[in-house]
Design a protein around this motif. Sequence first.
Motif, PDB file in Angstrom:
ATOM      1  N   GLU A 121      19.244 -33.987  -5.730  1.00 27.80           N
ATOM      2  CA  GLU A 121      17.946 -34.679  -5.794  1.00 27.80           C
ATOM      3  C   GLU A 121      17.902 -35.680  -6.944  1.00 27.80           C
ATOM      4  O   GLU A 121      17.359 -36.778  -6.808  1.00 27.80           O
ATOM      5  N   GLY A 122      18.475 -35.306  -8.092  1.00 27.28           N
ATOM      6  CA  GLY A 122      18.501 -36.217  -9.239  1.00 27.28           C
ATOM      7  C   GLY A 122      19.361 -37.433  -8.977  1.00 27.28           C
ATOM      8  O   GLY A 122      19.022 -38.554  -9.388  1.00 27.28           O
ATOM      9  N   MET A 123      20.460 -37.232  -8.269  1.00 26.40           N
ATOM     10  CA  MET A 123      21.340 -38.355  -7.944  1.00 26.40           C
ATOM     11  C   MET A 123      20.653 -39.306  -6.959  1.00 26.40           C
ATOM     12  O   MET A 123      20.789 -40.524  -7.071  1.00 26.40           O
ATOM     13  N   MET A 124      19.900 -38.746  -6.000  1.00 24.87           N
ATOM     14  CA  MET A 124      19.159 -39.601  -5.053  1.00 24.87           C
ATOM     15  C   MET A 124      18.077 -40.386  -5.791  1.00 24.87           C
ATOM     16  O   MET A 124      17.884 -41.573  -5.532  1.00 24.87           O
ATOM     17  N   LEU A 125      17.365 -39.730  -6.713  1.00 25.59           N
ATOM     18  CA  LEU A 125      16.330 -40.416  -7.492  1.00 25.59           C
ATOM     19  C   LEU A 125      16.949 -41.525  -8.337  1.00 25.59           C
ATOM     20  O   LEU A 125      16.429 -42.650  -8.375  1.00 25.59           O
ATOM     21  N   ALA A 126      18.055 -41.233  -9.010  1.00 27.04           N
ATOM     22  CA  ALA A 126      18.725 -42.246  -9.831  1.00 27.04           C
ATOM     23  C   ALA A 126      19.162 -43.426  -8.969  1.00 27.04           C
ATOM     24  O   ALA A 126      19.006 -44.592  -9.358  1.00 27.04           O
ATOM     25  N   SER A 127      19.687 -43.134  -7.779  1.00 27.34           N
ATOM     26  CA  SER A 127      20.128 -44.190  -6.871  1.00 27.34           C
ATOM     27  C   SER A 127      18.954 -45.057  -6.425  1.00 27.34           C
ATOM     28  O   SER A 127      19.064 -46.280  -6.375  1.00 27.34           O
ATOM     29  N   SER A 128      17.813 -44.429  -6.142  1.00 29.09           N
ATOM     30  CA  SER A 128      16.642 -45.198  -5.703  1.00 29.09           C
ATOM     31  C   SER A 128      16.098 -46.101  -6.813  1.00 29.09           C
ATOM     32  O   SER A 128      15.443 -47.095  -6.543  1.00 29.09           O
ATOM     33  N   MET A 129      16.420 -45.767  -8.050  1.00 29.06           N
ATOM     34  CA  MET A 129      15.970 -46.574  -9.201  1.00 29.06           C
ATOM     35  C   MET A 129      17.078 -47.498  -9.710  1.00 29.06           C
ATOM     36  O   MET A 129      16.907 -48.158 -10.736  1.00 29.06           O
ATOM     37  N   ASN A 130      18.197 -47.527  -8.987  1.00 24.97           N
ATOM     38  CA  ASN A 130      19.375 -48.288  -9.420  1.00 24.97           C
ATOM     39  C   ASN A 130      19.843 -47.875 -10.814  1.00 24.97           C
ATOM     40  O   ASN A 130      20.253 -48.703 -11.620  1.00 24.97           O
ATOM     41  N   PHE A 131      19.771 -46.590 -11.085  1.00 22.16           N
ATOM     42  CA  PHE A 131      20.239 -46.061 -12.373  1.00 22.16           C
ATOM     43  C   PHE A 131      21.564 -45.364 -12.157  1.00 22.16           C
ATOM     44  O   PHE A 131      21.750 -44.641 -11.180  1.00 22.16           O
ATOM     45  N   ARG A 132      22.495 -45.587 -13.073  1.00 16.29           N
ATOM     46  CA  ARG A 132      23.783 -44.912 -13.012  1.00 16.29           C
ATOM     47  C   ARG A 132      23.941 -44.083 -14.275  1.00 16.29           C
ATOM     48  O   ARG A 132      23.816 -44.585 -15.386  1.00 16.29           O
ATOM     49  N   PHE A 133      24.199 -42.795 -14.077  1.00 15.52           N
ATOM     50  CA  PHE A 133      24.457 -41.922 -15.211  1.00 15.52           C
ATOM     51  C   PHE A 133      25.779 -42.315 -15.861  1.00 15.52           C
ATOM     52  O   PHE A 133      26.716 -42.713 -15.164  1.00 15.52           O
ATOM     53  N   PRO A 134      25.873 -42.185 -17.186  1.00 14.58           N
ATOM     54  CA  PRO A 134      27.168 -42.434 -17.823  1.00 14.58           C
ATOM     55  C   PRO A 134      28.188 -41.400 -17.368  1.00 14.58           C
ATOM     56  O   PRO A 134      27.828 -40.277 -17.028  1.00 14.58           O
ATOM     57  N   THR A 135      29.435 -41.774 -17.323  1.00 16.10           N
ATOM     58  CA  THR A 135      30.488 -40.866 -16.893  1.00 16.10           C
ATOM     59  C   THR A 135      31.006 -40.115 -18.111  1.00 16.10           C
ATOM     60  O   THR A 135      31.599 -40.717 -19.011  1.00 16.10           O
TER      61      THR A 135
END
Length: 160
Positions: free
Chosen positions: A38-52
Amino acid sequence: IMAEIYTFRPLFPGSSEVDEIFKVCAVLGSPNKESWSEGMMLASSMNFRFPTCAPTALSRILPNASQEGIHLLEATLNWDPKRRPTAVQALRYSFFAVGQNLPKPTAQVQPIVKTPQQQKPAPLSIPHPPPVVENQRRSTLGESIDINQTLADLDNFSLT
């Protein structure tokens, strides 16, 4: 907060929201679809990429923490809130086990010989307690709490 008790400093001392996320990723590792869909879908919808980032072992960050403490922290620091233990579940972790037999100290403890003047206890300065608000329950020092009854009460608690 538990980690802060061990280190006397914040576990994720971010100076902004983005810096805070980076600090969390540096400890927990970056989330992915398996750890937090769910967090990855939310980040994707906001065009946010978590740092690796690769995870850092909590035992390395908190060297004074027991294995039981590390186990509880790992469970509560799960990316997915649905996978974190509830308060009732957390109280059942071995970190909160009471009455365990602890090993005896290896060194001999020498008794302290006191003079008659030292044996008299010093007078205690006890502050006046705050006034009791109606329907407020207060605990007193030395009050025995039955953890099993508390857990049963929490299990039976309902907001409906």
